[in-house]
Design a protein around this motif. Structure first.
Motif, PDB file in Angstrom:
ATOM      1  N   GLU A  91      -1.537  13.496  -5.658  1.00  0.00           N
ATOM      2  CA  GLU A  91      -2.344  14.339  -6.540  1.00  0.00           C
ATOM      3  C   GLU A  91      -3.377  15.153  -5.761  1.00  0.00           C
ATOM      4  OE1 GLU A  91      -1.904  14.686  -9.695  1.00  0.00           O
ATOM      5  OE2 GLU A  91      -0.918  12.907 -10.481  1.00  0.00           O
ATOM      6  N   MET A  92      -3.514  14.852  -4.474  1.00  0.00           N
ATOM      7  CA  MET A  92      -4.471  15.548  -3.611  1.00  0.00           C
ATOM      8  C   MET A  92      -5.902  15.437  -4.145  1.00  0.00           C
ATOM      9  SD  MET A  92      -2.450  18.880  -2.231  1.00  0.00           S
ATOM     10  CE  MET A  92      -2.526  19.672  -3.819  1.00  0.00           C
ATOM     11  N   VAL A  93      -6.299  14.215  -4.468  1.00  0.00           N
ATOM     12  CA  VAL A  93      -7.664  13.935  -4.902  1.00  0.00           C
ATOM     13  C   VAL A  93      -8.264  12.916  -3.932  1.00  0.00           C
ATOM     14  CG1 VAL A  93      -6.855  12.142  -6.514  1.00  0.00           C
ATOM     15  CG2 VAL A  93      -9.124  13.137  -6.793  1.00  0.00           C
ATOM     16  N   PRO A  94      -9.445  13.177  -3.365  1.00  0.00           N
ATOM     17  CA  PRO A  94     -10.056  12.210  -2.456  1.00  0.00           C
ATOM     18  C   PRO A  94     -10.293  10.873  -3.162  1.00  0.00           C
ATOM     19  CG  PRO A  94     -11.177  14.322  -2.306  1.00  0.00           C
ATOM     20  CD  PRO A  94     -10.255  14.408  -3.481  1.00  0.00           C
ATOM     21  N   LEU A  95      -9.866   9.793  -2.530  1.00  0.00           N
ATOM     22  CA  LEU A  95     -10.044   8.459  -3.085  1.00  0.00           C
ATOM     23  C   LEU A  95     -10.710   7.572  -2.040  1.00  0.00           C
ATOM     24  CD1 LEU A  95      -7.762   6.306  -5.247  1.00  0.00           C
ATOM     25  CD2 LEU A  95      -8.369   5.399  -3.006  1.00  0.00           C
ATOM     26  N   ILE A  96     -11.826   6.937  -2.417  1.00  0.00           N
ATOM     27  CA  ILE A  96     -12.470   5.946  -1.551  1.00  0.00           C
ATOM     28  C   ILE A  96     -12.163   4.574  -2.129  1.00  0.00           C
ATOM     29  CG2 ILE A  96     -14.620   5.067  -0.581  1.00  0.00           C
ATOM     30  CD1 ILE A  96     -15.793   7.813  -0.687  1.00  0.00           C
ATOM     31  N   SER A  97     -11.253   3.866  -1.502  1.00  0.00           N
ATOM     32  CA  SER A  97     -10.873   2.539  -1.968  1.00  0.00           C
ATOM     33  C   SER A  97     -11.885   1.510  -1.484  1.00  0.00           C
ATOM     34  CB  SER A  97      -9.479   2.181  -1.457  1.00  0.00           C
ATOM     35  OG  SER A  97      -9.148   0.858  -1.830  1.00  0.00           O
ATOM     36  N   LEU A  98     -12.084   0.464  -2.292  1.00  0.00           N
ATOM     37  CA  LEU A  98     -12.975  -0.636  -1.924  1.00  0.00           C
ATOM     38  C   LEU A  98     -12.179  -1.902  -1.626  1.00  0.00           C
ATOM     39  CD1 LEU A  98     -15.732  -0.069  -4.642  1.00  0.00           C
ATOM     40  CD2 LEU A  98     -15.703   0.766  -2.294  1.00  0.00           C
ATOM     41  N   SER A  99     -10.867  -1.777  -1.538  1.00  0.00           N
ATOM     42  CA  SER A  99      -9.991  -2.929  -1.299  1.00  0.00           C
ATOM     43  C   SER A  99      -9.805  -3.164   0.195  1.00  0.00           C
ATOM     44  CB  SER A  99      -8.624  -2.683  -1.948  1.00  0.00           C
ATOM     45  OG  SER A  99      -7.684  -3.646  -1.526  1.00  0.00           O
ATOM     46  N   GLN A 100      -9.580  -4.429   0.559  1.00  0.00           N
ATOM     47  CA  GLN A 100      -9.308  -4.777   1.951  1.00  0.00           C
ATOM     48  C   GLN A 100      -7.820  -4.781   2.258  1.00  0.00           C
ATOM     49  OE1 GLN A 100     -11.251  -8.423   3.106  1.00  0.00           O
ATOM     50  NE2 GLN A 100     -13.289  -7.629   2.703  1.00  0.00           N
ATOM     51  N   ARG A 101      -6.981  -4.393   1.327  1.00  0.00           N
ATOM     52  CA  ARG A 101      -5.532  -4.388   1.552  1.00  0.00           C
ATOM     53  C   ARG A 101      -5.180  -3.555   2.783  1.00  0.00           C
ATOM     54  NH1 ARG A 101      -0.957  -5.519  -1.603  1.00  0.00           N
ATOM     55  NH2 ARG A 101      -2.372  -7.073  -2.499  1.00  0.00           N
ATOM     56  N   ALA A 102      -4.368  -4.128   3.668  1.00  0.00           N
ATOM     57  CA  ALA A 102      -4.038  -3.470   4.938  1.00  0.00           C
ATOM     58  C   ALA A 102      -3.288  -2.164   4.713  1.00  0.00           C
ATOM     59  CB  ALA A 102      -3.195  -4.415   5.802  1.00  0.00           C
ATOM     60  N   GLY A 103      -3.576  -1.177   5.562  1.00  0.00           N
ATOM     61  CA  GLY A 103      -2.800   0.056   5.603  1.00  0.00           C
ATOM     62  C   GLY A 103      -3.138   1.106   4.573  1.00  0.00           C
ATOM     63  N   LEU A 104      -4.199   0.921   3.800  1.00  0.00           N
ATOM     64  CA  LEU A 104      -4.495   1.896   2.737  1.00  0.00           C
ATOM     65  C   LEU A 104      -4.811   3.292   3.273  1.00  0.00           C
ATOM     66  CD1 LEU A 104      -6.544  -0.173   0.128  1.00  0.00           C
ATOM     67  CD2 LEU A 104      -4.174   0.574   0.001  1.00  0.00           C
ATOM     68  N   PRO A 105      -5.732   3.446   4.241  1.00  0.00           N
ATOM     69  CA  PRO A 105      -6.033   4.810   4.717  1.00  0.00           C
ATOM     70  C   PRO A 105      -4.827   5.509   5.329  1.00  0.00           C
ATOM     71  CG  PRO A 105      -7.729   3.264   5.414  1.00  0.00           C
ATOM     72  CD  PRO A 105      -6.592   2.452   4.895  1.00  0.00           C
ATOM     73  N   GLN A 106      -3.849   4.719   5.792  1.00  0.00           N
ATOM     74  CA  GLN A 106      -2.662   5.307   6.393  1.00  0.00           C
ATOM     75  C   GLN A 106      -1.761   5.985   5.362  1.00  0.00           C
ATOM     76  OE1 GLN A 106      -3.904   2.337   7.259  1.00  0.00           O
ATOM     77  NE2 GLN A 106      -4.534   2.841   9.327  1.00  0.00           N
ATOM     78  N   ARG A 107      -2.085   5.865   4.080  1.00  0.00           N
ATOM     79  CA  ARG A 107      -1.285   6.504   3.033  1.00  0.00           C
ATOM     80  C   ARG A 107      -1.413   8.020   3.064  1.00  0.00           C
ATOM     81  NH1 ARG A 107       2.298   2.998   0.202  1.00  0.00           N
ATOM     82  NH2 ARG A 107       1.672   0.989   1.048  1.00  0.00           N
ATOM     83  N   GLY A 108      -2.479   8.523   3.668  1.00  0.00           N
ATOM     84  CA  GLY A 108      -2.613   9.970   3.751  1.00  0.00           C
ATOM     85  C   GLY A 108      -4.054  10.397   3.949  1.00  0.00           C
ATOM     86  N   ASP A 109      -4.235  11.691   4.173  1.00  0.00           N
ATOM     87  CA  ASP A 109      -5.556  12.184   4.541  1.00  0.00           C
ATOM     88  C   ASP A 109      -6.514  12.318   3.367  1.00  0.00           C
ATOM     89  OD1 ASP A 109      -3.992  14.215   3.489  1.00  0.00           O
ATOM     90  OD2 ASP A 109      -4.855  15.773   4.739  1.00  0.00           O
ATOM     91  N   PHE A 110      -6.047  12.113   2.129  1.00  0.00           N
ATOM     92  CA  PHE A 110      -6.949  12.100   0.978  1.00  0.00           C
ATOM     93  C   PHE A 110      -7.442  10.688   0.669  1.00  0.00           C
ATOM     94  CE2 PHE A 110      -5.444  16.357   0.285  1.00  0.00           C
ATOM     95  CZ  PHE A 110      -6.455  16.993  -0.419  1.00  0.00           C
ATOM     96  N   VAL A 111      -6.969   9.705   1.419  1.00  0.00           N
ATOM     97  CA  VAL A 111      -7.302   8.305   1.142  1.00  0.00           C
ATOM     98  C   VAL A 111      -8.277   7.779   2.197  1.00  0.00           C
ATOM     99  CG1 VAL A 111      -6.399   5.987   0.780  1.00  0.00           C
ATOM    100  CG2 VAL A 111      -5.030   7.977   0.111  1.00  0.00           C
ATOM    101  N   PHE A 112      -9.402   7.250   1.713  1.00  0.00           N
ATOM    102  CA  PHE A 112     -10.425   6.666   2.571  1.00  0.00           C
ATOM    103  C   PHE A 112     -10.667   5.231   2.107  1.00  0.00           C
ATOM    104  CE2 PHE A 112     -10.953  11.198   2.351  1.00  0.00           C
ATOM    105  CZ  PHE A 112     -11.251  11.587   3.644  1.00  0.00           C
ATOM    106  N   ARG A 113     -11.310   4.454   2.961  1.00  0.00           N
ATOM    107  CA  ARG A 113     -11.626   3.081   2.571  1.00  0.00           C
ATOM    108  C   ARG A 113     -13.034   2.740   3.055  1.00  0.00           C
ATOM    109  NH1 ARG A 113      -8.359  -1.719   3.238  1.00  0.00           N
ATOM    110  NH2 ARG A 113      -7.428  -0.853   5.106  1.00  0.00           N
ATOM    111  N   ASP A 114     -13.860   2.189   2.155  1.00  0.00           N
ATOM    112  CA  ASP A 114     -15.176   1.690   2.542  1.00  0.00           C
ATOM    113  C   ASP A 114     -15.256   0.218   2.161  1.00  0.00           C
ATOM    114  OD1 ASP A 114     -17.746   1.522   3.470  1.00  0.00           O
ATOM    115  OD2 ASP A 114     -18.658   2.223   1.617  1.00  0.00           O
ATOM    116  N   SER A 115     -14.794  -0.624   3.056  1.00  0.00           N
ATOM    117  CA  SER A 115     -14.809  -2.065   2.844  1.00  0.00           C
ATOM    118  C   SER A 115     -14.776  -2.733   4.211  1.00  0.00           C
ATOM    119  CB  SER A 115     -13.595  -2.503   2.009  1.00  0.00           C
ATOM    120  OG  SER A 115     -13.612  -3.891   1.785  1.00  0.00           O
TER     121      SER A 115
END
Length: 640
Positions: free
Chosen positions: A348-372
């Motif tokens: 959907e090309m929407v920036p997402l900041i995930s709070l999950s510790q699940r491995a590999g989330l930011p590797q899903r693409g450049d719109f996906v970030f993780r702060d955990s």
């Protein structure tokens, strides 16, 4: 005159040779060393790698300069590389003089340099080998190492070049294409993407480059350009893993404006068994927005409950992007739906900041970030502290569960990456309470050799006759102290409840003067209440410490107490940081759309988050400075 010149030349060459090359072992030792090498080589090819390693090391110990020594060093290096013991491999490979190294040894050495972080040195070693003839496996090893070096040296086009060369050799082409996909998504400028699309036209990488150009055009509201590029991608007959994404973007390109600048979507469990955790995150988000809206253009939070049965997180992401038209999304919190949400957010090309510790989330693409705070970040911080404070040997005492296994694996790899030594790994039942056997095993008590008592010399009288001692005068044997532990630090990846049982037993059974290293599960009041006096040498990490002296933490804690009349948790702190990072981007007048916000997040540096976040790395993982904590006077304190 000729004799003098020859003598001088011999002296000059001799001074340039390694010392061991001039040390000659007896002929029988040399013969035995060569025989050991040949036996070790046979063991290696038969699959007995550990026996081969022992035999090859014996070979070079017998005679470091025997005729097959360089081949032995090379083979030892290869075995260590297979075991991911890269510093050990380098130690042996560098015993081969540079002028005598074979292309194979140069390849292995360069690979180790890359794996230990010397990307420039590894690249310089490996590039001249591109024209050499290697086995298929070694050619792939060379190309993948050059890819790693290029990525870390910020040379994405070079990395793509090596991936393209490696594709025909790889058994798993999908993983290589996925790596190229991630590079194209987040590491190339628009000009570099245009170049990649031209250079690799007619290939899957070239198609992917066009797809990323279309995504960027659409994110910048250039619908006509995006439509043209996507039609080119879909008209091609090149096999391409991401054509479904191209179809979805083509549908999107026909829509009008599809976002609201004043809205942030939130995915949280707001009902069900995890609702209390969702509430903690919600409080952190709302505190950040409340403070922001006092002085800036107001922003609103749009919630979706991830605990509703029959509704996937993918559907919730689409609901937020299509119906609510949010600018960005925070969440989910739990790993079960985090991967699905990340995948959909990328489409959907929407920036997402995930709070999950699940491995590999930011590797899903450049719109996906993780702060955990991830397990990797905890281990990296702990090992860096230990190495910096001269701890070089480590043992592990771990529970027999998934947490213990995963944390131990990460710890061992990180210690070896820094050249430290893992002395022992001992496990205990998850619900265990008696740790005597495990502690004795750590102390190697089964291997202690009893030292015979020192014979007592007789005393003589004035006539030279021996004086017979009375029974009461005989000395009692001195009580022996516990042996010193054979390591500098002990890593224990468990929670406070179990550590409070283990710590007293460590002292009781003899593990003293050893630094205890722990994970964020240690940071709990019950730890110091039950076992504080046994933890004076403990160091553990966490992503948030409410008693920190940092001004931003003190202000956050004060605001939180005023708003909710309780202490904030790490979940509230991470949510507060995630919201503030998004709000910082949305307040920027140059951020006009979702893609601008994505770029703003990707370039964020120097952010002072209360949960240790300072920005995001190239993959979208939060760059964190975890809090190092210890116990002093029965209180948990911050270690500077």
């Amino acid at each position: 005159m000729k004799r003098i010149v020859c003598l001088l030349l011999f002296c000059a060459l001799s001074s340039a040779l390694p010392v061991y090359s001039l040390t000659f072992a007896p002929a029988e030792e040399t013969a035995a060393a060569v025989a050991d090498f040949e036996r070790g080589q046979q063991l290696f090819h038969s699959g007995s790698k550990e026996r081969a390693l022992a035999t090859l090391r014996t070979s070079v110990q017998r005679d470091p300069g025997h005729p097959k020594a360089n081949q032995a060093y090379t083979l030892i290096g290869r075995i260590f590389i297979e075991q991911k013991r890269y510093p050990d491999a380098l130690l042996y490979l560098e015993r081969i003089p540079a002028v005598m190294r074979s292309p194979e040894a140069d390849l292995l050495r360069g690979y180790c340099l890359v794996q230990t972080g010397d990307f420039a040195g590894g690249q310089a070693q490996l590039l001249p080998l591109l024209g050499q003839s290697f086995s298929v496996q070694d050619t792939e090893l060379l190309l993948l190492a050059l890819t790693d070096a290029a990525v870390n040296l910020q040379q994405p086009l070079n990395a793509l070049f090596f991936i393209q060369k490696a594709l025909p050799l790889a058994e798993n082409q999908a993983s290589l294409l996925e790596r190229a996909h991630r590079l194209l998504q987040g590491h190339l400028s628009d000009i570099e993407l245009e170049e990649a699309a031209f250079m690799w036209q007619g290939t899957a990488i070239g198609q992917d480059a066009r797809l990323q150009l279309a995504r960027r055009a659409l994110g910048q509201q250039q619908q006509q350009k995006a439509t043209h590029l996507l039609q080119m991608v879909l008209a091609s007959d090149v096999t391409f893993p991401y054509w479904q994404e191209a179809e979805m973007l083509l549908q999107r390109s026909s829509m009008d404006s599809w976002f609201n600048r004043d809205s942030i979507g939130v995915l949280l469990p707001l009902s069900g068994r995890y609702a209390s955790y969702g509430e903690l995150v919600k409080r952190g988000l709302e505190l950040a927005v409340r403070e922001h809206n006092r002085t800036r253009l107001p922003v609103r939070l749009v919630y979706r409950d991830t605990a509703v049965e029959g509704v996937s997180t993918s559907q919730l992401v689409s609901s937020l992007t299509d119906d609510a038209k949010v600018m960005a999304i925070v969440g989910p919190l739990l790993g079960a739906g985090a991967e699905e949400a990340a995948t959909r957010a990328q489409l959907e090309m929407v920036p997402l900041i995930s709070l999950s510790q699940r491995a590999g989330l930011p590797q899903r693409g450049d719109f996906v970030f993780r702060d955990s705070l991830t397990a990797e970040q905890q281990i990296q911080s702990l090992v860096r502290y230990a190495i910096d404070t001269q701890h070089i040997s480590f043992s592990v005492l771990r529970p027999e569960n998934r947490l213990g296994e995963e944390m131990t694996r990460l710890f061992v790899d990180e210690v070896r990456r820094f050249g430290g030594e893992i002395v022992d790994i001992v496990s205990y039942p998850e619900e265990g309470t008696d740790f005597r056997k495990q502690i004795q095993s750590l102390l190697w008590e089964d291997y202690v050799v009893d030292i015979p008592p020192k014979p007592e010399l007789p005393e003589f009288d004035e006539f030279g006759l021996p004086i017979e001692k009375k029974e009461e005068d005989k000395k009692e044997p001195e009580e022996l102290e516990y042996p010193l532990a054979p390591f500098h630090a002990l890593f224990m990846p468990d929670y406070a409840e179990r550590i409070s049982v283990i710590a007293p037993q460590l002292k009781f059974y003899g593990i003293k003067d050893v630094t205890l290293l722990g994970i964020n599960g240690w940071n709990a009041p019950e730890l110091v209440e039950r076992a504080g006096r046994f933890l004076d040498q403990a160091v553990f990490v966490d992503g948030f410490f409410s008693a920190s002296s940092q001004p931003e933490v003190q202000r956050f804690v004060e605001l939180y107490r005023q708003a909710y009349e309780e202490e904030p948790t790490i979940l509230s702190a991470q949510a507060f940081d995630a919201a503030n990072m998004l709000l910082l981007g949305m307040d920027d007048a140059t951020v006009r759309n979702r893609d601008d916000l994505r770029q703003r997040l990707a370039a964020l540096r120097g952010f002072r988050g209360v949960s240790g976040t300072v920005g995001f790395d190239a993959m979208g993982e939060a760059i964190k400075q975890p809090y190092l904590l210890g116990v002093k006077r029965r209180r948990i304190v911050e270690i500077n």
